[in-house]
Design a protein around this motif. Structure first.
Motif, PDB file in Angstrom:
ATOM      1  N   GLY B 111       0.674  -1.145   0.109  1.00 46.41           N
ATOM      2  CA  GLY B 111       0.012   0.012   0.034  1.00 46.41           C
ATOM      3  C   GLY B 111       0.883   1.380  -0.227  1.00 46.41           C
ATOM      4  O   GLY B 111       0.304   2.378   0.070  1.00 46.41           O
ATOM      5  N   ASP B 112       2.112   0.989  -0.062  1.00 46.03           N
ATOM      6  CA  ASP B 112       2.979   2.159  -0.221  1.00 46.03           C
ATOM      7  C   ASP B 112       2.835   3.047  -1.416  1.00 46.03           C
ATOM      8  O   ASP B 112       2.311   2.443  -2.466  1.00 46.03           O
ATOM      9  CB  ASP B 112       4.516   1.984  -0.010  1.00 46.03           C
ATOM     10  CG  ASP B 112       4.821   1.734   1.316  1.00 46.03           C
ATOM     11  OD1 ASP B 112       4.652   2.437   2.111  1.00 46.03           O
ATOM     12  OD2 ASP B 112       5.615   0.703   1.698  1.00 46.03           O
ATOM     13  N   ASN B 113       3.126   4.362  -1.128  1.00 41.91           N
ATOM     14  CA  ASN B 113       3.082   5.167  -2.278  1.00 41.91           C
ATOM     15  C   ASN B 113       3.949   4.807  -3.532  1.00 41.91           C
ATOM     16  O   ASN B 113       5.327   4.802  -3.382  1.00 41.91           O
ATOM     17  CB  ASN B 113       3.346   6.721  -1.944  1.00 41.91           C
ATOM     18  CG  ASN B 113       3.419   7.684  -3.049  1.00 41.91           C
ATOM     19  OD1 ASN B 113       2.968   7.290  -4.506  1.00 41.91           O
ATOM     20  ND2 ASN B 113       3.904   8.700  -3.027  1.00 41.91           N
ATOM     21  N   PRO B 114       3.552   4.232  -4.700  1.00 38.98           N
ATOM     22  CA  PRO B 114       4.364   3.705  -5.750  1.00 38.98           C
ATOM     23  C   PRO B 114       5.185   4.915  -6.133  1.00 38.98           C
ATOM     24  O   PRO B 114       6.232   4.384  -6.876  1.00 38.98           O
ATOM     25  CB  PRO B 114       3.300   3.466  -6.877  1.00 38.98           C
ATOM     26  CG  PRO B 114       2.007   4.069  -6.527  1.00 38.98           C
ATOM     27  CD  PRO B 114       1.876   4.388  -5.139  1.00 38.98           C
ATOM     28  N   MET B 115       5.062   6.140  -6.006  1.00 39.10           N
ATOM     29  CA  MET B 115       6.073   7.081  -6.604  1.00 39.10           C
ATOM     30  C   MET B 115       6.680   7.714  -5.408  1.00 39.10           C
ATOM     31  O   MET B 115       7.431   8.813  -5.483  1.00 39.10           O
ATOM     32  CB  MET B 115       5.132   8.201  -7.267  1.00 39.10           C
ATOM     33  CG  MET B 115       4.181   7.764  -8.328  1.00 39.10           C
ATOM     34  SD  MET B 115       5.070   7.246  -9.696  1.00 39.10           S
ATOM     35  CE  MET B 115       3.975   6.709 -10.977  1.00 39.10           C
ATOM     36  N   LEU B 116       6.901   7.087  -4.467  1.00 40.40           N
ATOM     37  CA  LEU B 116       7.377   7.766  -3.006  1.00 40.40           C
ATOM     38  C   LEU B 116       8.795   8.165  -3.339  1.00 40.40           C
ATOM     39  O   LEU B 116       9.010   9.481  -2.886  1.00 40.40           O
ATOM     40  CB  LEU B 116       7.544   6.680  -1.625  1.00 40.40           C
ATOM     41  CG  LEU B 116       8.303   7.095  -0.707  1.00 40.40           C
ATOM     42  CD1 LEU B 116       7.140   8.238   0.119  1.00 40.40           C
ATOM     43  CD2 LEU B 116       8.368   5.796   0.240  1.00 40.40           C
ATOM     44  N   LEU B 117       9.596   7.506  -3.970  1.00 40.40           N
ATOM     45  CA  LEU B 117      11.086   7.887  -4.073  1.00 40.40           C
ATOM     46  C   LEU B 117      11.326   8.409  -5.802  1.00 40.40           C
ATOM     47  O   LEU B 117      12.501   8.707  -6.054  1.00 40.40           O
ATOM     48  CB  LEU B 117      11.990   6.606  -4.122  1.00 40.40           C
ATOM     49  CG  LEU B 117      11.850   6.108  -2.760  1.00 40.40           C
ATOM     50  CD1 LEU B 117      12.868   4.899  -2.512  1.00 40.40           C
ATOM     51  CD2 LEU B 117      12.448   7.178  -1.389  1.00 40.40           C
TER      52      LEU B 117
END
Ligand SMILES: [Zn+2]
Ligand SMILES: [Zn+2]
Ligand SMILES: [Zn+2]
Ligand SMILES: [Zn+2]
Lengths: 417, 417
Positions: B111-117
């Motif tokens: 569920g992490d933001n796929p664009m986090l990094l």
């Protein structure tokens, strides 16, 4: 389903940031390139995030954080099969021990509800604690043995705040606890790092003065107290910052107000009365009065919780003897707050205290090189327990007694003489 | 300081509880006395708590949960010294590997933001990923090798929801994603466990039919697609639940719609066009069209992200060949939602797909006993990458081709024939 409330109005963000900075710079004195292992209640996420930021700003290698959750802990007691209570994650603690062997620093955020398991089956609680203690041993030995720099700081968890202030609305309880933590942790000043430098210097001065005098005993007098407390042979006083075996000088406890050393397990005579209630595993023990003969408690009374007190004293032979003596002035900020925190990190810093049970091997001259037998021969006590209780107040006078019988005033009316 | 918002109005508590129940009973099929190692974004705490409850109700030994936090991950990129990016917590992953060796099950909440990094220094991201991959290897091998039962389920993290629905207010975005996850995970019905039993039976029936036919190739035709995709010698089709080496039959992916096997790395000819955009490490690659000769991509075009696509194809020799072929009917609930999740767990179940790169050793008859060399000899591809992309739609027909050249309709207009 409950979820985490947002307490940002109750918890001053600037002071929380300063607490994180103090934890990293003063508590751990984290070194460039040093890894950090952090544990925290999940509710303490805002503080854990700020500590992570300050750790990386200080040059941390890698910060690894483990969150615990009170609801998950309670789910185990509510739903798990009987076998579960003898299990612990040994593989995790072995891993942590390995990290400490590789010089990772250790930070614990405390703040769990001290009464969390008080309504659970005490047999299951004891079994889970025992399994956990055994599994945790390889990691705990590195911390207790002071192999690495470590630190505990506190976060105003709502469940803890409600325990302390049951009559306040939750947000107000959190705010009151937050402010008490900030004051006790000396972060409510313009330059907390400088404040800690001064405080450490003060504690070092007190320890040095006590070490220079080489008292053989302390004499306590006050209401319900007339006690001669022998100090262990070759005892050494400590207070404030201290140097770990990895060479890093840190402040393991934030807050800390005490100077402390090891009493002689065989040389305590007379009567002593508690000055604050003792919270022990969900029970309050109040108005304790005990009588020592030859270092051993031969009579113990309490106005509340006397049965629990006597059960504690029966844990083992060392539970009836002293393992620590600590001096805290009555004017210390925690004492002045008048609060009972139900948390030893705070409550033991509210007043001069003694502890039943295990002594600290560190509190001897050249303590790191002494065997268990040598420590015992010098008067160091051993026990499965270590329970601090408060015997200081503004009505207590303490004299130091030298080997030649001469006396030096140490405290008068609860303050340094 | 931001803190976790309370989304209990956006995320139906009853459906979330059913998702937890399905994760434990269907996804893991957790056994009495079996330990569980769970990882979760800290925002997924409500689901992690419910999974803990259901795990203990199912007789779990000990549930150990590790929370990650996007803000802590970003703090590293914002503040850490350069050395930090070659570090990983090897001691932790070695511990996890030990837990799996002792038969602990594994659950990951995604569920992490796929664009986090996506806005961080790509060199640092690559270094951190590499250090992590190396450290994680001992644990990943137990999971990828299917030594133990494992499962991934998803939680509607706000950062992910905002990525998918940038124009919606946050709470509405979370609600929309939550409902899509519940539907795709088949927990929006009265008896989700029974629904999964039926769904697994359907996928098993399709796999068995394909395995009975022993096709040597599949022939795809549709707009921009005319592809003959050879299947590996001794390939085996799989779908739905599957039995780990510890003997426990589990559903590793929730949701799952695909039946999949191993193509022959040398026997793919013709042209194929993507039918949905591919989200790859923060870049969208759209309208891909590639041409194969002898199993190798000799020409690759895309209307968007063509440079990134060609860089991916240059990773290694195996990156230009296929490692997976999967069939998903156009009527699958995820396809019908019309959503792009930016998350392979969902997007690969929206349409028939192929994957560039590494094959699954499991997708062979008696696959567990085959050496790397045998797998390669039978046509199994190897590569550092495994990237799924969608080639199915309601305009695609697929025929199975038998070794004697005869044809059997497999799909017509995107549905099972
Ligand atoms: Zn103390
Ligand atoms: Zn103590
Ligand atoms: Zn697939
Ligand atoms: Zn795939």
């Amino acid at each position: 389903m409950t979820f985490m409330p947002d307490f940002k109005n109750a918890i001053d963000p600037a002071k929380l940031d300063k607490l994180a900075e103090v934890a990293v710079k003063v508590g751990l004195r984290l070194q460039k390139g040093q890894d950090l292992v952090m544990t925290a209640p999940v509710n303490a996420l805002p503080l854990a995030r700020l500590i992570t930021k300050h750790a990386y700003m200080a040059g941390a290698g890698l910060v690894t954080t483990f969150f615990s959750d009170e609801e998950m802990a309670l789910a185990r007691f509510a739903f798990a099969s009987d076998d579960s209570f003898d299990k612990a994650a040994g593989w995790l603690y072995e891993g942590m021990a390995k990290a400490y062997s590789d010089n990772a620093a250790r930070l614990a955020i405390s703040g769990d509800n001290p009464m969390l398991l008080s309504e659970q089956d005490p047999t299951k609680v004891a079994r889970a604690n025992k399994a956990m203690s055994l599994a945790y041993k390889p990691a705990l030995e590195k911390i207790a043995g002071f192999d690495i720099n470590w630190n505990i700081v506190s976060y105003p968890n709502p469940s803890w705040a409600k325990q302390m202030f049951p009559d306040l609305p939750e947000e107000e309880a959190v705010k009151t606890l937050a402010d008490a933590i900030f004051a006790a942790s000396r972060v409510d000043v313009a330059d907390p790092v400088a404040a800690w430098t001064g405080h450490n210097a003060e504690l070092a001065k007190r320890s040095a003065w006590l070490n220079d005098h080489r008292f053989s005993a302390l004499q306590y007098s006050g209401p319900g107290t007339d006690l001669t407390l022998g100090l262990a042979d070759g005892h050494e006083w400590f207070g404030g910052e201290s140097t770990a075996k990895n060479g890093i000088t840190c402040n393991p406890n934030i807050p800390t107000e005490e100077v402390f050393t090891t009493p002689h397990a065989m040389r305590v005579e007379g009567t002593v009365s508690s000055t604050k209630p003792l919270s022990h595993q969900g029970t309050l023990i109040d108005n304790i009065q005990v009588r020592f003969e030859g270092g051993r408690i031969v009579e113990a009374k309490a106005s509340k919780g006397e049965a629990v007190l006597n059960k504690v004293l029966d844990t083992d032979e060392g539970a009836r003897r002293l393992g620590e003596v600590a001096l805290v002035p009555h004017s210390s900020p925690i004492s002045q707050s008048g609060l009972l925190f139900y948390n030893t990190l705070f409550d033991e810093n509210a007043a001069s205290h003694i502890a039943l049970g295990q002594c600290y091997s560190k509190c001897f001259l050249d303590g790191a090189s002494l065997s268990k037998e040598q420590i015992a021969a010098q008067g160091g006590n051993s026990s499965l327990i270590h329970i601090d209780w408060m015997i200081g107040s503004d009505k207590i006078d303490i004299d130091g007694i030298k080997p030649d019988g001469s006396r030096v005033p140490v405290m008068r009316g609860g303050e340094w003489a």
